[in-house]
Scaffold this motif. Structure first.
Motif, PDB file in Angstrom:
ATOM      1  N   ARG A   1       1.156   5.611   4.583  1.00  0.00           N
ATOM      2  CA  ARG A   1       1.873   4.395   4.970  1.00  0.00           C
ATOM      3  C   ARG A   1       2.561   4.563   6.313  1.00  0.00           C
ATOM      4  NH1 ARG A   1       4.296   3.352  -1.136  1.00  0.00           N
ATOM      5  NH2 ARG A   1       2.646   1.895  -1.829  1.00  0.00           N
ATOM      6  N   ARG A   2       3.137   5.762   6.544  1.00  0.00           N
ATOM      7  CA  ARG A   2       3.792   6.010   7.828  1.00  0.00           C
ATOM      8  C   ARG A   2       2.770   6.089   8.960  1.00  0.00           C
ATOM      9  NH1 ARG A   2       6.702   9.711   4.603  1.00  0.00           N
ATOM     10  NH2 ARG A   2       5.497  11.454   5.464  1.00  0.00           N
ATOM     11  N   VAL A   3       1.654   6.766   8.719  1.00  0.00           N
ATOM     12  CA  VAL A   3       0.642   6.934   9.767  1.00  0.00           C
ATOM     13  C   VAL A   3       0.027   5.596  10.150  1.00  0.00           C
ATOM     14  CG1 VAL A   3      -1.634   7.911  10.255  1.00  0.00           C
ATOM     15  CG2 VAL A   3       0.116   9.329   9.198  1.00  0.00           C
ATOM     16  N   LEU A   4      -0.294   4.764   9.152  1.00  0.00           N
ATOM     17  CA  LEU A   4      -1.012   3.514   9.400  1.00  0.00           C
ATOM     18  C   LEU A   4      -0.079   2.326   9.619  1.00  0.00           C
ATOM     19  CD1 LEU A   4      -3.891   3.936   6.789  1.00  0.00           C
ATOM     20  CD2 LEU A   4      -4.022   4.249   9.257  1.00  0.00           C
ATOM     21  N   GLY A   5       1.202   2.519   9.332  1.00  0.00           N
ATOM     22  CA  GLY A   5       2.146   1.408   9.518  1.00  0.00           C
ATOM     23  C   GLY A   5       1.867   0.243   8.600  1.00  0.00           C
ATOM     24  N   ASP A   6       1.411   0.534   7.362  1.00  0.00           N
ATOM     25  CA  ASP A   6       1.073  -0.522   6.401  1.00  0.00           C
ATOM     26  C   ASP A   6       1.304   0.040   5.004  1.00  0.00           C
ATOM     27  OD1 ASP A   6      -0.667  -3.280   6.282  1.00  0.00           O
ATOM     28  OD2 ASP A   6      -1.138  -1.985   4.554  1.00  0.00           O
ATOM     29  N   PRO A   7       1.811  -0.788   4.071  1.00  0.00           N
ATOM     30  CA  PRO A   7       2.056  -0.279   2.709  1.00  0.00           C
ATOM     31  C   PRO A   7       0.783   0.068   1.946  1.00  0.00           C
ATOM     32  CG  PRO A   7       2.521  -2.627   2.840  1.00  0.00           C
ATOM     33  CD  PRO A   7       2.325  -2.159   4.239  1.00  0.00           C
ATOM     34  N   LEU A   8      -0.371  -0.480   2.322  1.00  0.00           N
ATOM     35  CA  LEU A   8      -1.683  -0.169   1.755  1.00  0.00           C
ATOM     36  C   LEU A   8      -1.823  -0.629   0.310  1.00  0.00           C
ATOM     37  CD1 LEU A   8      -2.250   3.401   3.268  1.00  0.00           C
ATOM     38  CD2 LEU A   8      -3.184   1.220   4.060  1.00  0.00           C
ATOM     39  N   LEU A   9      -1.029  -0.092  -0.607  1.00  0.00           N
ATOM     40  CA  LEU A   9      -1.056  -0.493  -2.008  1.00  0.00           C
ATOM     41  C   LEU A   9       0.354  -0.948  -2.401  1.00  0.00           C
ATOM     42  CD1 LEU A   9      -3.161   2.427  -3.561  1.00  0.00           C
ATOM     43  CD2 LEU A   9      -3.966   0.126  -3.005  1.00  0.00           C
ATOM     44  N   VAL A  10       0.437  -2.138  -2.972  1.00  0.00           N
ATOM     45  CA  VAL A  10       1.742  -2.687  -3.360  1.00  0.00           C
ATOM     46  C   VAL A  10       1.726  -3.025  -4.845  1.00  0.00           C
ATOM     47  CG1 VAL A  10       2.254  -3.567  -1.060  1.00  0.00           C
ATOM     48  CG2 VAL A  10       1.042  -5.028  -2.696  1.00  0.00           C
ATOM     49  N   ARG A  11       2.927  -3.031  -5.458  1.00  0.00           N
ATOM     50  CA  ARG A  11       3.052  -3.281  -6.885  1.00  0.00           C
ATOM     51  C   ARG A  11       2.809  -4.757  -7.196  1.00  0.00           C
ATOM     52  NH1 ARG A  11       2.700  -0.010 -10.960  1.00  0.00           N
ATOM     53  NH2 ARG A  11       3.882   1.504  -9.707  1.00  0.00           N
ATOM     54  N   ALA A  12       1.966  -5.001  -8.204  1.00  0.00           N
ATOM     55  CA  ALA A  12       1.750  -6.359  -8.726  1.00  0.00           C
ATOM     56  C   ALA A  12       1.754  -6.244 -10.237  1.00  0.00           C
ATOM     57  CB  ALA A  12       0.432  -6.945  -8.238  1.00  0.00           C
ATOM     58  N   GLY A  13       2.936  -6.430 -10.815  1.00  0.00           N
ATOM     59  CA  GLY A  13       3.082  -6.208 -12.250  1.00  0.00           C
ATOM     60  C   GLY A  13       2.997  -4.730 -12.548  1.00  0.00           C
ATOM     61  N   ARG A  14       2.075  -4.339 -13.417  1.00  0.00           N
ATOM     62  CA  ARG A  14       1.918  -2.926 -13.789  1.00  0.00           C
ATOM     63  C   ARG A  14       0.846  -2.228 -12.957  1.00  0.00           C
ATOM     64  NH1 ARG A  14       1.214  -2.652 -20.167  1.00  0.00           N
ATOM     65  NH2 ARG A  14       1.303  -0.422 -19.607  1.00  0.00           N
ATOM     66  N   HIS A  15       0.296  -2.928 -11.986  1.00  0.00           N
ATOM     67  CA  HIS A  15      -0.803  -2.371 -11.209  1.00  0.00           C
ATOM     68  C   HIS A  15      -0.471  -2.388  -9.719  1.00  0.00           C
ATOM     69  CE1 HIS A  15      -3.286  -2.538 -14.830  1.00  0.00           C
ATOM     70  NE2 HIS A  15      -2.863  -3.803 -14.999  1.00  0.00           N
ATOM     71  N   LEU A  16      -1.275  -1.647  -8.962  1.00  0.00           N
ATOM     72  CA  LEU A  16      -1.200  -1.663  -7.508  1.00  0.00           C
ATOM     73  C   LEU A  16      -2.365  -2.468  -6.968  1.00  0.00           C
ATOM     74  CD1 LEU A  16      -0.348   2.092  -6.740  1.00  0.00           C
ATOM     75  CD2 LEU A  16       1.223   0.134  -6.706  1.00  0.00           C
ATOM     76  N   VAL A  17      -2.103  -3.267  -5.952  1.00  0.00           N
ATOM     77  CA  VAL A  17      -3.174  -4.060  -5.325  1.00  0.00           C
ATOM     78  C   VAL A  17      -3.205  -3.733  -3.832  1.00  0.00           C
ATOM     79  CG1 VAL A  17      -3.043  -5.917  -7.020  1.00  0.00           C
ATOM     80  CG2 VAL A  17      -1.620  -6.005  -4.959  1.00  0.00           C
ATOM     81  N   PRO A  18      -4.398  -3.760  -3.218  1.00  0.00           N
ATOM     82  CA  PRO A  18      -4.507  -3.427  -1.801  1.00  0.00           C
ATOM     83  C   PRO A  18      -4.011  -4.555  -0.904  1.00  0.00           C
ATOM     84  CG  PRO A  18      -6.641  -4.054  -2.666  1.00  0.00           C
ATOM     85  CD  PRO A  18      -5.703  -4.022  -3.845  1.00  0.00           C
ATOM     86  N   THR A  19      -3.446  -4.154   0.203  1.00  0.00           N
ATOM     87  CA  THR A  19      -3.057  -5.114   1.221  1.00  0.00           C
ATOM     88  C   THR A  19      -4.291  -5.533   2.014  1.00  0.00           C
ATOM     89  OG1 THR A  19      -2.661  -3.416   2.885  1.00  0.00           O
ATOM     90  CG2 THR A  19      -0.818  -3.958   1.410  1.00  0.00           C
ATOM     91  N   PRO A  20      -4.198  -6.602   2.826  1.00  0.00           N
ATOM     92  CA  PRO A  20      -5.338  -6.982   3.672  1.00  0.00           C
ATOM     93  C   PRO A  20      -5.807  -5.843   4.577  1.00  0.00           C
ATOM     94  CG  PRO A  20      -3.762  -8.780   3.566  1.00  0.00           C
ATOM     95  CD  PRO A  20      -3.120  -7.600   2.882  1.00  0.00           C
ATOM     96  N   ARG A  21      -4.870  -5.062   5.077  1.00  0.00           N
ATOM     97  CA  ARG A  21      -5.233  -3.917   5.924  1.00  0.00           C
ATOM     98  C   ARG A  21      -6.037  -2.891   5.124  1.00  0.00           C
ATOM     99  NH1 ARG A  21      -7.071  -1.497  10.276  1.00  0.00           N
ATOM    100  NH2 ARG A  21      -5.949   0.397  10.901  1.00  0.00           N
ATOM    101  N   ALA A  22      -5.621  -2.668   3.879  1.00  0.00           N
ATOM    102  CA  ALA A  22      -6.329  -1.714   3.027  1.00  0.00           C
ATOM    103  C   ALA A  22      -7.746  -2.193   2.743  1.00  0.00           C
ATOM    104  CB  ALA A  22      -5.559  -1.508   1.727  1.00  0.00           C
ATOM    105  N   LEU A  23      -7.899  -3.494   2.524  1.00  0.00           N
ATOM    106  CA  LEU A  23      -9.236  -4.029   2.274  1.00  0.00           C
ATOM    107  C   LEU A  23     -10.126  -3.862   3.502  1.00  0.00           C
ATOM    108  CD1 LEU A  23      -8.321  -7.298   0.310  1.00  0.00           C
ATOM    109  CD2 LEU A  23      -9.291  -5.188  -0.615  1.00  0.00           C
ATOM    110  N   GLU A  24      -9.554  -3.994   4.695  1.00  0.00           N
ATOM    111  CA  GLU A  24     -10.321  -3.798   5.925  1.00  0.00           C
ATOM    112  C   GLU A  24     -10.780  -2.348   6.070  1.00  0.00           C
ATOM    113  OE1 GLU A  24      -7.839  -4.952   9.128  1.00  0.00           O
ATOM    114  OE2 GLU A  24      -7.908  -7.100   8.684  1.00  0.00           O
ATOM    115  N   LEU A  25      -9.948  -1.427   5.626  1.00  0.00           N
ATOM    116  CA  LEU A  25     -10.233  -0.006   5.796  1.00  0.00           C
ATOM    117  C   LEU A  25     -11.179   0.550   4.737  1.00  0.00           C
ATOM    118  CD1 LEU A  25      -6.669   1.350   6.637  1.00  0.00           C
ATOM    119  CD2 LEU A  25      -8.597   1.160   8.206  1.00  0.00           C
TER     120      LEU A  25
END
Length: 329
Positions: free
Chosen positions: A40-64
């Motif tokens: 997250r620090r290297v890419l400047g993006d949270p990448l995976l964020v909490r959605a209820g009991r699961h983690l979901v990818p951010t738009p940046r994560a989907l691009e990568l």
């Protein structure tokens, strides 16, 4: 940059789970959480964020996701040892440097085998004029075949076989039809093979031990020229026994034993170490070695039953033993 982060990122983006990514990489969940924080620090993006009991990818994560997965697969392919090569799928060109004596026995069977096993391979046979240069190091030559006596320290050299010198003359020459002695051999008109035009070589050194000299009427640069010059004359010339095996009958020439102890001709291959582990290069090296070894199975001077056995001229021989060694021809 820590390239291991790519592997961790690939696992996180595929699983969308810190726990599952940790299991895939055989590490602990807390260690994977720390790695995600670094990413997250290297890419400047949270990448995976909490959605209820699961983690979901951010738009940046989907691009990568696709790009990272491709990079990791390419890295694994680079670092995975290659299996056995399929010659039929090989498509490349090899530059083989060899003198005419070697090519006489090597070129035809090598071409036939390569065409049958690896039709996508192109062979470029180069003359031995590049010997002693940096051609192997520069990549202008892939494999050098012949007597390797000038290799750079970094060059890899493999001995394939040992050849020996025989006398070659027309079928009706007295040295073929009659008993061979040191005196008769020395008295014959000689043709010498030397790329540098040198008339003196190991034969003269051995003759000197018997108090004899020979008359070299001419020098030529290669074996082919020498054989055609000898064919219709009273000249004799020394040549490699096994590397001239198939040519002598075709030209109507005969071999005889030289009644002198002469140094062995070590026939080998040389290549740059960068090609040692290359599967295609290794396949060609083994093919060349097999063909040359097969050609060494018969010796024209030893299999010619009509050729008289050589006899030393004991009246002029010296008692000192001769230790064969390499010398320039």
């Amino acid at each position: 940059m820590d390239m291991n982060l790519l592997v961790a990122l690939d696992a996180l983006l595929e699983t969308n789970s810190v726990t599952q990514a940790a299991e895939r990489l055989h590490t602990s969940a807390p260690a994977m959480s720390r790695t995600l924080a670094r990413l997250r620090r290297v890419l400047g993006d949270p990448l995976l964020v909490r959605a209820g009991r699961h983690l979901v990818p951010t738009p940046r994560a989907l691009e990568l996701r696709y790009e990272v997965g491709t990079l990791v697969e390419q890295a694994r392919a680079v670092l995975t040892p290659r299996g056995a090569i399929d010659p039929a799928a090989l498509k490349r060109s090899f530059a083989v440097q060899a003198g005419d004596a070697v090519l006489t026995e090597l070129a035809a069977p090598l071409l036939a085998t390569v065409r049958a096993q690896a039709p996508g391979v192109t062979l470029r046979f180069l003359p031995d004029t590049l010997e002693g240069t940096a051609a192997l190091r520069d990549g202008r030559v892939d494999i050098e075949v012949g007597v390797i006596d000038h290799a750079d320290p970094e060059t890899t050299v493999r001995r394939v076989l040992g050849d020996r010198m025989i006398g070659i003359a027309a079928a009706d020459h007295p040295l073929v039809t009659k008993r061979v002695t040191v005196a008769r051999f020395a008295a014959a008109a000689h043709l010498s093979i030397s790329r540098n035009g040198l008339a003196r070589g190991p034969i003269d050194d051995r003759l000197a031990l018997h108090g004899r000299t020979r008359r070299v009427v001419a020098t030529v640069a290669n074996l082919s020229t020498a054989l055609f010059a000898v064919k219709d004359s009273d000249l004799v010339c020394p040549g490699p026994a096994r590397l001239s095996r198939s040519v002598l009958p075709a030209l109507g020439l005969r071999a005889f034993e030289i009644p002198l102890p002469l140094p062995e001709l070590p026939i080998g291959m040389a290549w740059h170490p960068r090609n040692t582990a290359d599967n295609g290069h290794r396949w060609l090296r083994e093919l060349i070695a097999t063909i040359l070894t097969r050609s060494a199975e018969t010796d024209p001077a030893q299999t010619d039953s009509d050729t008289p056995q050589p006899q030393l001229d004991s009246t002029r021989s010296r008692p000192n033993p001769v230790q064969p060694g390499l010398a320039s021809a």
